[in-house]
Design a protein around this motif. Structure first.
Motif, short mmCIF file in Angstrom:
data_model
loop_
_atom_site.label_atom_id
_atom_site.label_comp_id
_atom_site.label_asym_id
_atom_site.label_seq_id
_atom_site.Cartn_x
_atom_site.Cartn_y
_atom_site.Cartn_z
N ALA A 1 8.84 59.57 -33.06
CA ALA A 1 8.37 60.88 -33.54
C ALA A 1 7.12 61.32 -32.79
CB ALA A 1 8.10 60.83 -35.04
N ALA A 2 6.18 60.41 -32.55
CA ALA A 2 4.97 60.76 -31.82
C ALA A 2 5.30 61.18 -30.38
CB ALA A 2 4.00 59.58 -31.82
N ALA A 3 6.23 60.46 -29.74
CA ALA A 3 6.63 60.83 -28.38
C ALA A 3 7.34 62.19 -28.38
CB ALA A 3 7.54 59.76 -27.79
N GLY A 4 8.07 62.49 -29.44
CA GLY A 4 8.73 63.79 -29.55
C GLY A 4 7.72 64.92 -29.57
N PHE A 5 6.64 64.74 -30.29
CA PHE A 5 5.59 65.76 -30.29
C PHE A 5 4.93 65.85 -28.91
CE2 PHE A 5 5.53 65.04 -34.98
CZ PHE A 5 5.84 66.34 -35.34
N GLY B 1 9.20 59.57 -23.65
CA GLY B 1 10.34 60.07 -24.42
C GLY B 1 11.64 59.40 -24.03
N VAL B 2 11.88 59.27 -22.72
CA VAL B 2 13.10 58.61 -22.26
C VAL B 2 13.09 57.14 -22.67
CG1 VAL B 2 14.36 57.84 -20.20
CG2 VAL B 2 13.56 60.19 -20.37
N LEU B 3 11.96 56.47 -22.51
CA LEU B 3 11.90 55.05 -22.86
C LEU B 3 12.11 54.81 -24.35
CD1 LEU B 3 8.98 53.84 -20.55
CD2 LEU B 3 11.44 53.45 -20.27
N VAL B 4 11.50 55.63 -25.20
CA VAL B 4 11.68 55.41 -26.63
C VAL B 4 13.07 55.84 -27.09
CG1 VAL B 4 9.22 55.46 -27.18
CG2 VAL B 4 10.55 57.55 -27.36
N ALA B 5 13.66 56.84 -26.45
CA ALA B 5 15.03 57.21 -26.79
C ALA B 5 16.00 56.10 -26.38
CB ALA B 5 15.42 58.53 -26.13
N LEU B 6 15.75 55.49 -25.23
CA LEU B 6 16.56 54.35 -24.80
C LEU B 6 16.40 53.19 -25.77
CD1 LEU B 6 18.37 53.06 -22.62
CD2 LEU B 6 16.27 52.35 -21.47
N GLY B 7 15.15 52.90 -26.13
CA GLY B 7 14.90 51.82 -27.11
C GLY B 7 15.54 52.13 -28.45
N SER B 8 15.50 53.38 -28.87
CA SER B 8 16.12 53.79 -30.12
C SER B 8 17.62 53.56 -30.08
CB SER B 8 15.81 55.26 -30.39
OG SER B 8 16.59 55.76 -31.44
N VAL C 1 6.38 65.52 -26.02
CA VAL C 1 7.26 66.20 -25.07
C VAL C 1 6.95 67.70 -25.01
CG1 VAL C 1 9.68 66.90 -24.73
CG2 VAL C 1 9.11 64.52 -25.17
N TYR C 2 6.49 68.27 -26.11
CA TYR C 2 6.17 69.70 -26.12
C TYR C 2 5.06 70.06 -25.13
CZ TYR C 2 8.96 70.11 -30.34
OH TYR C 2 9.98 70.09 -31.24
N SER C 3 4.25 69.10 -24.74
CA SER C 3 3.15 69.38 -23.80
C SER C 3 3.65 69.60 -22.38
CB SER C 3 2.13 68.24 -23.83
OG SER C 3 2.71 67.06 -23.27
N GLY C 4 4.86 69.14 -22.06
CA GLY C 4 5.42 69.31 -20.72
C GLY C 4 4.87 68.35 -19.69
N LYS C 5 4.14 67.35 -20.11
CA LYS C 5 3.55 66.40 -19.18
C LYS C 5 4.56 65.32 -18.79
CE LYS C 5 -0.45 68.31 -19.43
NZ LYS C 5 -0.85 69.18 -18.39
N MET C 6 4.43 64.83 -17.57
CA MET C 6 5.35 63.81 -17.07
C MET C 6 5.28 62.55 -17.92
SD MET C 6 7.60 62.68 -15.05
CE MET C 6 7.78 63.25 -13.41
N TRP C 7 4.08 62.12 -18.31
CA TRP C 7 3.97 60.89 -19.09
C TRP C 7 4.70 61.02 -20.42
CZ3 TRP C 7 2.04 61.10 -23.94
CH2 TRP C 7 1.23 62.19 -24.27
N ALA C 8 4.69 62.20 -21.01
CA ALA C 8 5.38 62.41 -22.29
C ALA C 8 6.89 62.30 -22.10
CB ALA C 8 5.00 63.75 -22.89
N ARG C 9 7.39 62.82 -20.97
CA ARG C 9 8.83 62.71 -20.72
C ARG C 9 9.23 61.27 -20.45
NH1 ARG C 9 7.90 66.89 -16.95
NH2 ARG C 9 8.94 65.66 -15.33
N VAL C 10 8.42 60.54 -19.70
CA VAL C 10 8.73 59.14 -19.42
C VAL C 10 8.74 58.34 -20.72
CG1 VAL C 10 7.87 57.03 -18.32
CG2 VAL C 10 7.89 59.18 -17.06
N ILE D 1 17.83 61.96 -23.76
CA ILE D 1 17.65 61.40 -22.41
C ILE D 1 18.17 62.38 -21.37
CG2 ILE D 1 18.39 59.57 -20.85
CD1 ILE D 1 18.33 57.70 -23.34
N LEU D 2 19.31 63.00 -21.61
CA LEU D 2 19.86 63.99 -20.68
C LEU D 2 18.89 65.15 -20.48
CD1 LEU D 2 22.35 65.17 -19.08
CD2 LEU D 2 22.85 66.39 -21.19
N ALA D 3 18.41 65.73 -21.54
CA ALA D 3 17.52 66.89 -21.43
C ALA D 3 16.21 66.53 -20.74
CB ALA D 3 17.24 67.47 -22.81
N LEU D 4 15.65 65.37 -21.04
CA LEU D 4 14.35 65.00 -20.46
C LEU D 4 14.45 64.61 -19.00
CD1 LEU D 4 12.74 62.96 -23.37
CD2 LEU D 4 12.27 65.31 -22.68
N THR D 5 15.55 64.00 -18.59
CA THR D 5 15.64 63.54 -17.21
C THR D 5 16.14 64.62 -16.26
OG1 THR D 5 17.83 62.61 -17.63
CG2 THR D 5 15.95 61.12 -17.79
#
Length: 150
Positions: free
Chosen positions: A87-91, A104-111, A93-102, A137-141
């Protein structure tokens, strides 16, 4: 970053650098969707974790029927912590920063992996969460960089 370029008249004209973010397209909505889905998946994980902590008998199989043989209290804590992180990574992602997307992908993969390991206990719920993780993962990558220009 802007550079100046001489014009034939002798004045300086600002010119944009060739390294700009792409123009936003309809995929920006998918990035917002990914962030929103991550928040929802995080909430789902928290719910799964709380159920596992408070009612061991709720799930369909016993402890030995899980892909990973641990008790439901351990699974409850794993889901609870994972839910908060997703949930924290989801928030973020709204910033548009690369670290947030990375992240986001890692926690979605872990999820997705966590829910695959939990699929014997609650197959319908886990399958839904895995499907949402795949879309995140599709949308973020594929189109994540477009969020920077918004």
């Amino acid at each position: 970053m802007t550079e100046t370029m001489s014009s034939p008249v002798g004045s300086s004209v600002p010119r944009q650098s060739s390294r700009r973010a792409p123009e936003p397209t309809g995929w920006v909505g998918w990035i917002a969707f990914a962030g929103t889905m991550m928040v929802i998946v995080g909430i789902f994980h928290v719910i799964q974790g709380l159920v596992a902590l408070f009612d061991d008998e709720y799930y369909l199989v016993g402890k030995n029927g899980l892909t990973v043989h641990v008790d439901y209290t351990a699974w409850g804590w794993v889901h609870l912590i994972a839910g908060i992180v997703v949930a924290a990574a989801g928030f973020g992602v709204y910033s548009g920063k690369m670290w947030a997307r990375v992240v986001g992908v890692l926690v979605a993969l872990g999820s997705a992996i966590l829910n695959f390991a939990f699929i014997a206990a609650y197959p319908f719920w886990s399958t839904i969460v895995i499907a949402i993780d795949v879309f995140v993962i599709l949308a973020l990558t594929v189109h994540g960089k477009e969020m920077e220009s918004v």
